[in-house]
Design a protein around this motif. Structure first.
Motif, mmCIF file in Angstrom:
data_model
loop_
_atom_site.group_PDB
_atom_site.id
_atom_site.type_symbol
_atom_site.label_atom_id
_atom_site.label_comp_id
_atom_site.label_asym_id
_atom_site.label_seq_id
_atom_site.Cartn_x
_atom_site.Cartn_y
_atom_site.Cartn_z
ATOM 1 N N ARG A 82 0.830 -1.210 0.000
ATOM 2 C CA ARG A 82 0.000 0.000 0.000
ATOM 3 C C ARG A 82 0.868 1.264 0.000
ATOM 4 O O ARG A 82 0.584 2.229 -0.728
ATOM 5 C CB ARG A 82 -0.925 -0.011 1.219
ATOM 6 C CG ARG A 82 -2.050 -1.055 1.158
ATOM 7 C CD ARG A 82 -2.856 -1.045 2.444
ATOM 8 N NE ARG A 82 -3.920 -2.033 2.436
ATOM 9 C CZ ARG A 82 -5.159 -1.809 1.965
ATOM 10 N NH1 ARG A 82 -5.474 -0.611 1.484
ATOM 11 N NH2 ARG A 82 -6.066 -2.769 1.993
ATOM 12 N N ASN A 85 2.421 1.889 -3.361
ATOM 13 C CA ASN A 85 1.404 2.493 -4.230
ATOM 14 C C ASN A 85 1.295 3.987 -3.954
ATOM 15 O O ASN A 85 1.253 4.818 -4.884
ATOM 16 C CB ASN A 85 0.060 1.790 -3.998
ATOM 17 C CG ASN A 85 -1.026 2.221 -4.972
ATOM 18 O OD1 ASN A 85 -1.089 3.375 -5.375
ATOM 19 N ND2 ASN A 85 -1.898 1.297 -5.328
ATOM 20 N N ALA A 86 1.266 4.345 -2.673
ATOM 21 C CA ALA A 86 1.146 5.759 -2.290
ATOM 22 C C ALA A 86 2.363 6.564 -2.734
ATOM 23 O O ALA A 86 2.241 7.702 -3.203
ATOM 24 C CB ALA A 86 0.954 5.870 -0.777
ATOM 25 N N ALA A 88 4.286 5.937 -5.276
ATOM 26 C CA ALA A 88 4.199 6.099 -6.727
ATOM 27 C C ALA A 88 3.207 7.187 -7.104
ATOM 28 O O ALA A 88 3.439 7.977 -8.031
ATOM 29 C CB ALA A 88 3.813 4.770 -7.375
ATOM 30 N N SER A 89 2.109 7.259 -6.351
ATOM 31 C CA SER A 89 1.074 8.252 -6.660
ATOM 32 C C SER A 89 1.546 9.680 -6.400
ATOM 33 O O SER A 89 1.002 10.634 -6.963
ATOM 34 C CB SER A 89 -0.193 7.966 -5.843
ATOM 35 O OG SER A 89 0.024 8.214 -4.463
ATOM 36 N N MET A 90 2.565 9.829 -5.546
ATOM 37 C CA MET A 90 3.085 11.186 -5.287
ATOM 38 C C MET A 90 4.313 11.496 -6.147
ATOM 39 O O MET A 90 5.028 12.459 -5.891
ATOM 40 C CB MET A 90 3.380 11.371 -3.796
ATOM 41 C CG MET A 90 4.453 10.486 -3.223
ATOM 42 S SD MET A 90 4.731 10.775 -1.422
ATOM 43 C CE MET A 90 3.208 10.139 -0.713
ATOM 44 N N GLU A 93 9.488 7.589 -8.591
ATOM 45 C CA GLU A 93 9.696 6.661 -9.689
ATOM 46 C C GLU A 93 10.959 5.840 -9.466
ATOM 47 O O GLU A 93 11.699 6.057 -8.497
ATOM 48 C CB GLU A 93 9.801 7.441 -11.006
ATOM 49 C CG GLU A 93 8.560 8.249 -11.331
ATOM 50 C CD GLU A 93 8.716 9.070 -12.603
ATOM 51 O OE1 GLU A 93 9.881 9.276 -13.033
ATOM 52 O OE2 GLU A 93 7.693 9.500 -13.160
ATOM 53 N N ASN A 167 7.596 16.112 -0.210
ATOM 54 C CA ASN A 167 6.736 15.079 0.371
ATOM 55 C C ASN A 167 7.272 14.622 1.729
ATOM 56 O O ASN A 167 8.254 13.874 1.791
ATOM 57 C CB ASN A 167 6.643 13.881 -0.578
ATOM 58 C CG ASN A 167 6.038 14.248 -1.916
ATOM 59 O OD1 ASN A 167 4.970 14.854 -1.984
ATOM 60 N ND2 ASN A 167 6.712 13.874 -2.998
ATOM 61 N N GLN A 198 -5.552 4.395 2.778
ATOM 62 C CA GLN A 198 -6.238 4.890 1.584
ATOM 63 C C GLN A 198 -5.745 4.264 0.281
ATOM 64 O O GLN A 198 -6.472 4.255 -0.721
ATOM 65 C CB GLN A 198 -6.077 6.418 1.507
ATOM 66 C CG GLN A 198 -6.780 7.150 2.639
ATOM 67 C CD GLN A 198 -6.324 8.594 2.790
ATOM 68 O OE1 GLN A 198 -5.604 9.126 1.927
ATOM 69 N NE2 GLN A 198 -6.715 9.243 3.887
ATOM 70 N N ALA A 199 -4.520 3.746 0.278
ATOM 71 C CA ALA A 199 -3.969 3.170 -0.956
ATOM 72 C C ALA A 199 -4.367 1.701 -1.107
ATOM 73 O O ALA A 199 -4.642 1.007 -0.119
ATOM 74 C CB ALA A 199 -2.446 3.291 -0.948
ATOM 75 N N LYS A 200 -4.397 1.246 -2.332
ATOM 76 C CA LYS A 200 -4.682 -0.162 -2.594
ATOM 77 C C LYS A 200 -3.404 -0.977 -2.422
ATOM 78 O O LYS A 200 -2.302 -0.489 -2.667
ATOM 79 C CB LYS A 200 -5.219 -0.326 -4.016
ATOM 80 C CG LYS A 200 -6.578 0.320 -4.244
ATOM 81 C CD LYS A 200 -7.057 0.090 -5.669
ATOM 82 C CE LYS A 200 -8.432 0.712 -5.889
ATOM 83 N NZ LYS A 200 -8.924 0.510 -7.276
ATOM 84 N N PRO A 204 3.333 -0.515 -7.655
ATOM 85 C CA PRO A 204 3.529 -0.212 -9.077
ATOM 86 C C PRO A 204 4.353 -1.302 -9.754
ATOM 87 O O PRO A 204 5.164 -1.978 -9.121
ATOM 88 C CB PRO A 204 4.279 1.119 -9.054
ATOM 89 C CG PRO A 204 4.971 1.132 -7.739
ATOM 90 C CD PRO A 204 4.035 0.443 -6.785
#
Length: 462
Positions: A82, A85-86, A88-90, A93, A167, A198-200, A204
């Motif tokens: 999770r 995933n979070a 990567a969303s911010m 990479e 971040n 909140q993340a799945k 990634p």
């Protein structure tokens, strides 16, 4: 300025490894005695987070214990996925740096694996360091995210200007504890637990080449100047984990997945970082995390409750333990990061109920363990002849299978009590043998881990 990982572990790559070793290497005699393989090639071609995935599948009931919370590896793995995933969303990479300013904790374990799963590079730092030192590390690494405790938020805010992206992720130590945690609202930061909730649990898709892609940018202590970042690949870390396990000999085939261990080390240090991976990936052990390495009383309490087999620490910890009643410390202690004084080793063995301490050696650039002192283990097992007898009786395939079956029935706590009882008996007996004590002396030099090449290079510094 970054310092590329050198020597033994850097020599292990997908194209060949260390090559043929000479039969004349003196430590091969010790390998043959304690049943250490001369090579571990081919090494697993996996990223570092693969160890957590393996542990979650193989020992789903084991995991980490912290502040009264028992958290199994499958749940730790889900939290890591999770968080990956979070991240990567911010915008994090592959190849980006993520700094942690965390104590030894489940949060550190989650963050380390999440960073790896996101394809990023973990830059562990100490919250005890001066701001100038941290600013140097941030400038050199250019992190896109920082994960720290809420109590160190002021330090984090002062370092934001040196980051490649603003971040900042914060957590309270007791977010992972046996009691509820309260917190206040803080601007311009993200809470670790909120991101995970909140993340799945879908990290990634990142292609990682273990022999080339960095897992950790581990800065040296800076004793000879500014700290320099050691560029350690996934292969460096994975290889050292497997080497650390192999040097213990066939006993690890019995211990794997069946014991608890005391983790009294700062995970942000190269020694602690390495042992964390070794316990997850090599031994698949139940890790009893001591969030404050100075808290000797907490260590002893965990020993009484969980009957751990191993304790990893530094010489000062074993010195402090001697100030307490350590009769509960019937453990195999492994000391590192500094020389273990023979007097401390002697007093620990005399004061504990059959416990003893050995030591390893290494340096950050080499992932970090390069040598281990097997003489203590040989002495405890009754000397060289005793090692041969015990290996033949206890560590043949049939005995290993039967002992592992018994360990599964007893569980880590019951098996730990039985195993340390046997080791305690052997340790007490060995102390009475003047012949064994004379041959296997304390503070003797360690032997290299498998596939370690030792080269003496003379450099004219001018």
């Amino acid at each position: 300025m970054f310092l590329q990982a050198l020597g033994a572990l850097a020599a292990i790559d997908s194209e060949g490894g260390c090559g043929e070793m000479e039969e004349s290497y003196p430590w091969f005699k010790e390998y043959d005695l304690v049943k250490v393989p001369r090579t571990l090639e081919p090494y697993q071609n996996i990223p570092t987070h693969g160890f957590l995935d393996q542990a979650a599948a193989a020992v789903p009931k084991l995991g980490c214990v912290q502040l009264g919370l028992e958290m199994a590896y499958p749940e730790i793995k889900e939290h890591a996925e999770r968080l990956a995933n979070a991240l990567a969303s911010m915008g994090v990479e592959k190849g980006d740096r993520v700094v942690t300013l965390l104590p030894s904790s489940i949060q550190y374990v989650v963050a380390d694996s999440a960073i790896s799963k996101a394809g990023a590079v973990h830059v562990p730092c100490s919250f005890l360091e001066a701001k100038d030192t941290l600013a140097h590390k941030f400038t050199e690494s250019g992190p896109k995210a920082l994960i720290c405790l809420d109590e160190h938020l002021a330090t984090a805010e002062s370092l934001r200007e040196y980051m490649a992206a603003p971040n900042i992720i914060i957590t309270k130590l007791d977010d992972y504890s046996g009691w509820s945690s309260k917190r206040g609202e803080l601007p311009d930061v993200m809470w670790l637990t909120d991101l995970i909730d909140q993340a799945k649990p879908v990290p990634p898709r990142v292609s990682i080449e273990p022999s080339k892609d960095l897992e950790t940018l581990l800065f040296t202590g800076g004793t000879t100047g500014l700290p320099k970042g050691c560029m350690l690949t996934h292969r460096n870390i994975v290889a050292n984990v497997l080497q650390n396990i192999a040097i213990f000999g066939p006993v690890t085939k019995v211990l794997k997945g069946n014991i608890s261990v005391i983790m009294g080390l700062p995970f942000f240090h190269s020694y602690g970082h390495c042992i964390m991976h070794t316990m997850i990936g090599g031994l698949q052990a139940n890790m009893l995390i001591v969030t404050d390495p100075r808290d000797v009383k907490a260590m002893l309490e965990l020993m009484r409750k969980y009957n751990p087999v191993l304790q990893f620490g530094v010489p000062t910890q074993f010195m402090k333990m001697l100030e307490e009643d350590i009769r509960a410390a019937r453990v195999i202690g492994i000391s590192g990061s500094a020389a273990l004084p023979p007097t401390v080793q002697e007093k620990f063995e005399e004061s504990s109920d059959g416990g003893y301490v050995s030591e390893g050696y290494g340096l950050s650039e080499l992932s970090p363990v390069t040598h281990f002192n097997v003489s203590t283990n040989i002495r405890v097992m009754g000397g060289r002849q005793g090692v041969k007898v015990l290996n033949a009786l206890l560590f043949n395939p049939v005995s290993i299978a039967l002992t592992r079956a018994q360990a599964k029935l007893l569980g880590p706590k019951g098996f730990g009590k039985m195993f340390t009882g046997i080791i305690g008996f052997l340790a007490k007996r060995s102390r009475k043998s003047s012949k064994v004590r004379e041959v296997e002396r304390k503070a003797t030099i360690g032997i290299p881990l498998p596939d370690t090449e030792v080269r003496v290079v003379e450099v004219d510094s001018g």
